[in-house]
Motif scaffolding. Structure first.
Motif, PDB file in Angstrom:
ATOM      1  N   GLY A 159      37.875  49.622 -10.973  1.00  0.00           N
ATOM      2  CA  GLY A 159      37.033  48.525 -10.508  1.00  0.00           C
ATOM      3  C   GLY A 159      37.842  47.335 -10.021  1.00  0.00           C
ATOM      4  N   SER A 160      37.545  46.166 -10.569  1.00  0.00           N
ATOM      5  CA  SER A 160      38.198  44.924 -10.119  1.00  0.00           C
ATOM      6  C   SER A 160      39.681  44.877 -10.462  1.00  0.00           C
ATOM      7  CB  SER A 160      37.521  43.715 -10.775  1.00  0.00           C
ATOM      8  OG  SER A 160      36.151  43.713 -10.506  1.00  0.00           O
ATOM      9  N   GLN A 183      30.946  41.677 -17.294  1.00  0.00           N
ATOM     10  CA  GLN A 183      31.169  40.238 -17.461  1.00  0.00           C
ATOM     11  C   GLN A 183      29.833  39.499 -17.593  1.00  0.00           C
ATOM     12  OE1 GLN A 183      34.488  38.544 -17.006  1.00  0.00           O
ATOM     13  NE2 GLN A 183      35.016  40.620 -17.621  1.00  0.00           N
ATOM     14  N   ARG A 239      43.129  42.731  -5.084  1.00  0.00           N
ATOM     15  CA  ARG A 239      42.115  41.682  -4.983  1.00  0.00           C
ATOM     16  C   ARG A 239      42.505  40.527  -5.898  1.00  0.00           C
ATOM     17  NH1 ARG A 239      36.976  45.696  -4.916  1.00  0.00           N
ATOM     18  NH2 ARG A 239      38.087  46.517  -6.701  1.00  0.00           N
ATOM     19  N   TYR A 285      43.036  37.793 -26.295  1.00  0.00           N
ATOM     20  CA  TYR A 285      42.915  39.180 -25.801  1.00  0.00           C
ATOM     21  C   TYR A 285      43.032  40.201 -26.948  1.00  0.00           C
ATOM     22  CZ  TYR A 285      42.978  37.659 -20.934  1.00  0.00           C
ATOM     23  OH  TYR A 285      42.652  37.076 -19.737  1.00  0.00           O
ATOM     24  N   ILE A 344      32.987  36.535  -6.503  1.00  0.00           N
ATOM     25  CA  ILE A 344      34.133  36.496  -7.405  1.00  0.00           C
ATOM     26  C   ILE A 344      33.924  35.544  -8.588  1.00  0.00           C
ATOM     27  CG2 ILE A 344      35.371  34.853  -5.902  1.00  0.00           C
ATOM     28  CD1 ILE A 344      36.976  37.583  -8.062  1.00  0.00           C
ATOM     29  N   THR A 399      33.713  41.838  -7.975  1.00  0.00           N
ATOM     30  CA  THR A 399      34.294  42.274  -6.696  1.00  0.00           C
ATOM     31  C   THR A 399      33.287  43.054  -5.856  1.00  0.00           C
ATOM     32  OG1 THR A 399      35.261  44.149  -7.882  1.00  0.00           O
ATOM     33  CG2 THR A 399      36.718  42.291  -7.398  1.00  0.00           C
ATOM     34  N   CYS A 427      30.825  58.410  -6.359  1.00  0.00           N
ATOM     35  CA  CYS A 427      29.501  58.801  -6.840  1.00  0.00           C
ATOM     36  C   CYS A 427      28.736  57.553  -7.304  1.00  0.00           C
ATOM     37  CB  CYS A 427      29.649  59.791  -7.994  1.00  0.00           C
ATOM     38  SG  CYS A 427      28.075  60.230  -8.710  1.00  0.00           S
ATOM     39  N   THR A 428      27.652  57.248  -6.617  1.00  0.00           N
ATOM     40  CA  THR A 428      26.848  56.068  -6.979  1.00  0.00           C
ATOM     41  C   THR A 428      25.604  56.508  -7.732  1.00  0.00           C
ATOM     42  OG1 THR A 428      27.605  54.938  -4.994  1.00  0.00           O
ATOM     43  CG2 THR A 428      25.633  54.053  -6.034  1.00  0.00           C
ATOM     44  N   PHE A 447      35.542  36.203 -16.764  1.00  0.00           N
ATOM     45  CA  PHE A 447      36.653  36.273 -15.801  1.00  0.00           C
ATOM     46  C   PHE A 447      37.936  36.703 -16.504  1.00  0.00           C
ATOM     47  CE2 PHE A 447      37.574  34.215 -11.399  1.00  0.00           C
ATOM     48  CZ  PHE A 447      38.226  35.364 -10.999  1.00  0.00           C
ATOM     49  N   THR A 448      37.764  37.541 -17.509  1.00  0.00           N
ATOM     50  CA  THR A 448      38.929  38.072 -18.213  1.00  0.00           C
ATOM     51  C   THR A 448      38.746  39.572 -18.439  1.00  0.00           C
ATOM     52  OG1 THR A 448      37.944  37.635 -20.380  1.00  0.00           O
ATOM     53  CG2 THR A 448      39.398  35.919 -19.485  1.00  0.00           C
ATOM     54  N   TRP A 485      35.316  33.283  -2.997  1.00  0.00           N
ATOM     55  CA  TRP A 485      36.614  32.833  -2.521  1.00  0.00           C
ATOM     56  C   TRP A 485      37.405  34.006  -1.956  1.00  0.00           C
ATOM     57  CZ3 TRP A 485      40.400  34.756  -5.851  1.00  0.00           C
ATOM     58  CH2 TRP A 485      40.272  34.639  -7.227  1.00  0.00           C
ATOM     59  N   VAL A 497      28.119  54.351 -16.196  1.00  0.00           N
ATOM     60  CA  VAL A 497      27.888  54.068 -14.774  1.00  0.00           C
ATOM     61  C   VAL A 497      28.771  52.897 -14.370  1.00  0.00           C
ATOM     62  CG1 VAL A 497      26.166  53.482 -13.040  1.00  0.00           C
ATOM     63  CG2 VAL A 497      25.544  54.924 -15.007  1.00  0.00           C
TER      64      VAL A 497
HETATM   65  C1  LIG Z   1      40.916  38.019  -8.014  1.00  0.00           C
HETATM   66  C2  LIG Z   1      40.820  38.319  -9.472  1.00  0.00           C
HETATM   67  C3  LIG Z   1      41.601  37.621 -10.377  1.00  0.00           C
HETATM   68  C4  LIG Z   1      41.476  37.890 -11.747  1.00  0.00           C
HETATM   69  N1  LIG Z   1      42.279  37.214 -12.633  1.00  0.00           N
HETATM   70  C5  LIG Z   1      42.216  37.548 -13.949  1.00  0.00           C
HETATM   71  C6  LIG Z   1      43.133  36.987 -14.873  1.00  0.00           C
HETATM   72  O1  LIG Z   1      44.000  36.195 -14.516  1.00  0.00           O
HETATM   73  N2  LIG Z   1      43.036  37.357 -16.181  1.00  0.00           N
HETATM   74  C7  LIG Z   1      42.093  38.243 -16.608  1.00  0.00           C
HETATM   75  O2  LIG Z   1      42.064  38.576 -17.799  1.00  0.00           O
HETATM   76  N3  LIG Z   1      41.199  38.777 -15.754  1.00  0.00           N
HETATM   77  C8  LIG Z   1      41.238  38.453 -14.441  1.00  0.00           C
HETATM   78  N4  LIG Z   1      40.362  38.998 -13.569  1.00  0.00           N
HETATM   79  C9  LIG Z   1      39.156  39.639 -14.116  1.00  0.00           C
HETATM   80  C10 LIG Z   1      39.271  41.085 -14.492  1.00  0.00           C
HETATM   81  O3  LIG Z   1      39.946  41.818 -13.515  1.00  0.00           O
HETATM   82  C11 LIG Z   1      37.816  41.567 -14.643  1.00  0.00           C
HETATM   83  O4  LIG Z   1      37.168  40.750 -15.586  1.00  0.00           O
HETATM   84  C12 LIG Z   1      37.666  42.982 -15.101  1.00  0.00           C
HETATM   85  O5  LIG Z   1      38.510  43.828 -14.367  1.00  0.00           O
HETATM   86  C13 LIG Z   1      36.198  43.387 -14.944  1.00  0.00           C
HETATM   87  O6  LIG Z   1      36.049  44.711 -15.382  1.00  0.00           O
HETATM   88  P1  LIG Z   1      34.635  45.420 -15.507  1.00  0.00           P
HETATM   89  O7  LIG Z   1      34.939  46.801 -15.946  1.00  0.00           O
HETATM   90  O8  LIG Z   1      33.714  44.622 -16.330  1.00  0.00           O
HETATM   91  O9  LIG Z   1      33.967  45.387 -14.074  1.00  0.00           O
HETATM   92  P2  LIG Z   1      34.495  45.878 -12.667  1.00  0.00           P
HETATM   93  O10 LIG Z   1      35.959  45.999 -12.673  1.00  0.00           O
HETATM   94  O11 LIG Z   1      33.876  44.983 -11.672  1.00  0.00           O
HETATM   95  O12 LIG Z   1      33.925  47.343 -12.524  1.00  0.00           O
HETATM   96  C14 LIG Z   1      32.603  47.648 -12.259  1.00  0.00           C
HETATM   97  C15 LIG Z   1      32.621  48.965 -11.515  1.00  0.00           C
HETATM   98  O13 LIG Z   1      31.314  49.527 -11.530  1.00  0.00           O
HETATM   99  C16 LIG Z   1      31.112  50.211 -10.317  1.00  0.00           C
HETATM  100  N5  LIG Z   1      29.653  50.361 -10.172  1.00  0.00           N
HETATM  101  C17 LIG Z   1      28.721  49.385 -10.273  1.00  0.00           C
HETATM  102  N6  LIG Z   1      27.488  49.917 -10.114  1.00  0.00           N
HETATM  103  C18 LIG Z   1      27.665  51.253  -9.933  1.00  0.00           C
HETATM  104  C19 LIG Z   1      26.765  52.323  -9.721  1.00  0.00           C
HETATM  105  N7  LIG Z   1      25.442  52.124  -9.676  1.00  0.00           N
HETATM  106  N8  LIG Z   1      27.265  53.578  -9.584  1.00  0.00           N
HETATM  107  C20 LIG Z   1      28.615  53.801  -9.669  1.00  0.00           C
HETATM  108  N9  LIG Z   1      29.512  52.799  -9.837  1.00  0.00           N
HETATM  109  C21 LIG Z   1      29.037  51.549  -9.979  1.00  0.00           C
HETATM  110  C22 LIG Z   1      31.753  49.292  -9.287  1.00  0.00           C
HETATM  111  O14 LIG Z   1      32.100  49.982  -8.109  1.00  0.00           O
HETATM  112  C23 LIG Z   1      32.988  48.817 -10.051  1.00  0.00           C
HETATM  113  O15 LIG Z   1      34.106  49.624  -9.769  1.00  0.00           O
HETATM  114  C24 LIG Z   1      40.512  38.822 -12.198  1.00  0.00           C
HETATM  115  C25 LIG Z   1      39.757  39.544 -11.271  1.00  0.00           C
HETATM  116  C26 LIG Z   1      39.910  39.314  -9.924  1.00  0.00           C
HETATM  117  C27 LIG Z   1      39.096  40.121  -8.962  1.00  0.00           C
END
Ligand SMILES: Cc1cc2nc3c(=O)[nH]c(=O)nc-3n(C[C@H](O)[C@H](O)[C@H](O)COP(=O)(O)OP(=O)(O)OC[C@H]3O[C@@H](n4cnc5c(N)ncnc54)[C@H](O)[C@@H]3O)c2cc1C
Length: 523
Positions: free
Chosen positions: A45-46, A468, A60, A70, A440, A276, A230-231, A478-479, A327, A10
């Motif tokens: 995602g983010s 995260q 973003r 890493y 964020i 995000t 799809c949520t 934040f990585t 931010w 999910v």
């Molecule tokens: C501005 C910014 C700067 C960054 N800088 C860095 C950097 O310099 N170096 C670094 O390593 N990382 C950086 N990051 C962080 C990195 O991008 C994130 O840590 C990583 O992408 C998070 O991935 P994730 O899969 O955990 O979560 P996310 O990418 O947040 O994905 C979660 C997804 O789940 C979906 N979701 C949640 N609930 C549901 C649901 N019930 N049904 C369906 N979908 C759902 C959401 O829509 C989302 O798409 C940065 C991020 C941002 C936004």
């Protein structure tokens, strides 16, 4: 060995995509038995990057990676073929790119007179050094939910070190002292080169094009079902022997609802929380809308699951104070090389070698990054794209008498050109797309042990959390790495895989790294 098991993920962020890849690569799960549900129209995602030269590009975030850390990220991307360099993995093409385009910032901090701030000294007093050392050596168990300001005196926040560290990693003084301490240890190698960003590695294009697209192509080729728009709104579950077992997922696709049955032995992964979530884009003539979690529903599943289950964490620690976690970033699309030319002349860096340029005295605490061009796969030769962000979007600007979060893209460009003393003609044809992100830095909020669940929470039989907002000792949020490591841990535990997960490299245990950091602290 797990070929017949089904897995439902999910959220379609890099965490879920990585979990799917680890299940196939290391767990022998059949790709066609894996489904990822994502509420947005795109996977990733983010880790986004979208748009075109006509409508303007938007990111973003602009991400810095390292190859000295890493470990899980590169363990995965050594395996994923590049889409643009035949015969190379994403890891190999990234290493080769960074051999040519090395980070060596020559204008890391800029003051109110538009002068480059000397940054060879960190600007510490003896008191600052002693307090920083004490914080880094204190045991986490005794730190509780303290903030960075509980450990460091006001003078610390005036140092060149703080200005560089805080804008490299996006901390705020009120954030978690425990997480700040994690960063000091995990990125000790970066401490002695923080002013040049010499350890920073970048992908060839933005991370959607360079990481998400190739991984998505690999997953598709393996037969993984990627379901967008799809949520998942609800989990059905039962409890057996005090353990929660998810038995069904309620899916909402464009208003049509169905329930996916989760059979015994099948697995469910949830992305519990997103940095995000509720983010919104503006335009040249419109500030981004002010959204919050009630508009998105992204945290709801975690909030529901956590009620009455201490092992499932406490989302309220992270998502209840937008004022402390918000931010704003912005992406600028240019059709005139003048801005890049002036920046090269001013900073001394070719695009792609400078990293962040921070306007240290700006009320918004604004930074910009000019990445190597093209930054998007579909970017024409005569178009340039850069990204920027501000840590204090709620403050009135120096050149625009408004808080950034009330500003249009045009007003943000006016503020930026004010700090750079550039004539507004330079950005006459520019398209600046602002992006407000209320959560964020939610994962930096002060926390107590137990506020974040384990990747496979205590009290769960078939449900894992990949995000995260899980507990991983010694790693930093934040990585990209954190989400991928969480994915690898969750998959290995649920599938009983005994192969060793790449350990965190303890640069902070290296005598030479410690010595370099000590020397730097006394400069
Ligand atoms: C501005 C910014 C700067 C960054 N800088 C860095 C950097 O310099 N170096 C670094 O390593 N990382 C950086 N990051 C962080 C990195 O991008 C994130 O840590 C990583 O992408 C998070 O991935 P994730 O899969 O955990 O979560 P996310 O990418 O947040 O994905 C979660 C997804 O789940 C979906 N979701 C949640 N609930 C549901 C649901 N019930 N049904 C369906 N979908 C759902 C959401 O829509 C989302 O798409 C940065 C991020 C941002 C936004």
């Amino acid at each position: 060995m797990h070929r017949n098991l089904k897995a439902y993920l999910v959220g379609g962020g890099i965490g879920s995509m990585a979990a799917a890849a680890f299940m196939i690569r290391d767990g022998d799960v059949r790709g066609s038995n894996i489904t990822i549900f994502e509420s947005q129209p795109l996977m990733g995602g983010s880790l986004d990057g979208a748009g075109d030269a006509g409508h303007g590009y938007s990111l973003r975030g602009g991400r810095m990676l390292t190859t000295d850390n890493y470990e899980c990220t590169w363990d995965l991307f050594k395996w994923i073929p590049s889409l643009t360099n035949d015969g190379q993995s994403v890891f190999e093409e990234t290493v080769a790119f960074n051999e040519v385009h090395r980070s060596d910032s020559m204008a890391r901090l800029v003051d109110r007179r538009r002068a480059k701030v000397p940054v060879s000294s960190m600007g510490f007093s003896m008191c600052d050094r002693a307090e920083l050392l004490k914080l880094s050596l204190t045991s986490e168990d005794s730190m509780g939910a303290s903030c960075i300001t509980d450990w460091l005196s006001p003078s610390f926040f005036e140092t060149e070190f703080w200005a560089m560290w805080v804008t490299t990693f996006a901390f705020q003084p009120w954030h978690s002292a425990v997480e700040f301490r994690h960063y000091l240890h995990r990125f000790l190698l970066e401490f002695s080169r923080i002013e040049t960003l010499g350890g920073v590695k970048r992908t060839i294009y933005n991370q959607y094009d360079s990481m998400v697209r190739p991984l998505q192509a690999w997953l598709k080729a393996k037969g993984v079902h990627l379901v967008t728009d799809c949520t998942v709104t609800e989990f059905d579950h039962r409890v057996d022997n005090e353990q929660l077992i998810v038995t069904g997922l309620h899916c909402d696709r464009d208003g049509s609802r169905d329930v996916v049955t989760v059979d015994d032995g099948d697995l469910v992964f949830l992305q519990n929380g997103s940095m995000t979530d509720a983010s919104s884009l503006g335009s040249m003539s419109r500030a981004p809308a002010r959204l919050n979690k009630s508009h998105s529903g992204g945290w709801i599943l975690w909030e529901k699951l956590a009620v009455g289950r201490p092992g499932f964490g406490r989302p309220a620690a992270f998502n209840t104070c937008i004022a402390q976690s918000c931010w704003e970033s912005f992406t600028v699309t240019l059709k005139n090389p003048a801005f890049f030319d002036l920046m090269r002349a001013f900073s001394g860096n070719e695009a792609g070698t400078g990293g962040l340029v921070t306007f240290r005295d700006s009320n918004w605490l604004m930074s910009i990054v000019l990445a190597h061009q093209p930054h998007f796969l579909n970017q024409p030769d005569d178009v340039q794209v850069f990204w920027g962000y501000s840590l204090f979007p709620d403050r009135v600007g120096n050149f625009v008498a408004k808080p950034m979060d009330c500003c249009t893209g045009e007003e943000i460009l006016q503020e930026l050109c004010g700090h750079l003393r550039f004539d507004l003609d330079v950005v006459e044809t520019a398209n600046c797309i602002p992006c407000r992100m209320p959560y964020i830095t939610s994962m930096f909020m002060p926390r107590l042990p137990g506020d974040r669940p384990l990747p496979v929470p205590i009290g769960s039989r078939n449900l894992a959390f990949v995000s995260q907002f899980v507990e991983i000792p010694d790693d930093v949020v934040f990585t990209v790495e954190y989400s991928i490591r969480a994915a690898q841990m969750a998959v290995y535990q649920l599938l009983g895989i005994t192969t060793r997960i790449p350990p965190i490299t303890r640069h902070d245990h290296s005598i030479s790294v410690q010595f370099e950091a000590l020397v730097k602290a006394f400069k």
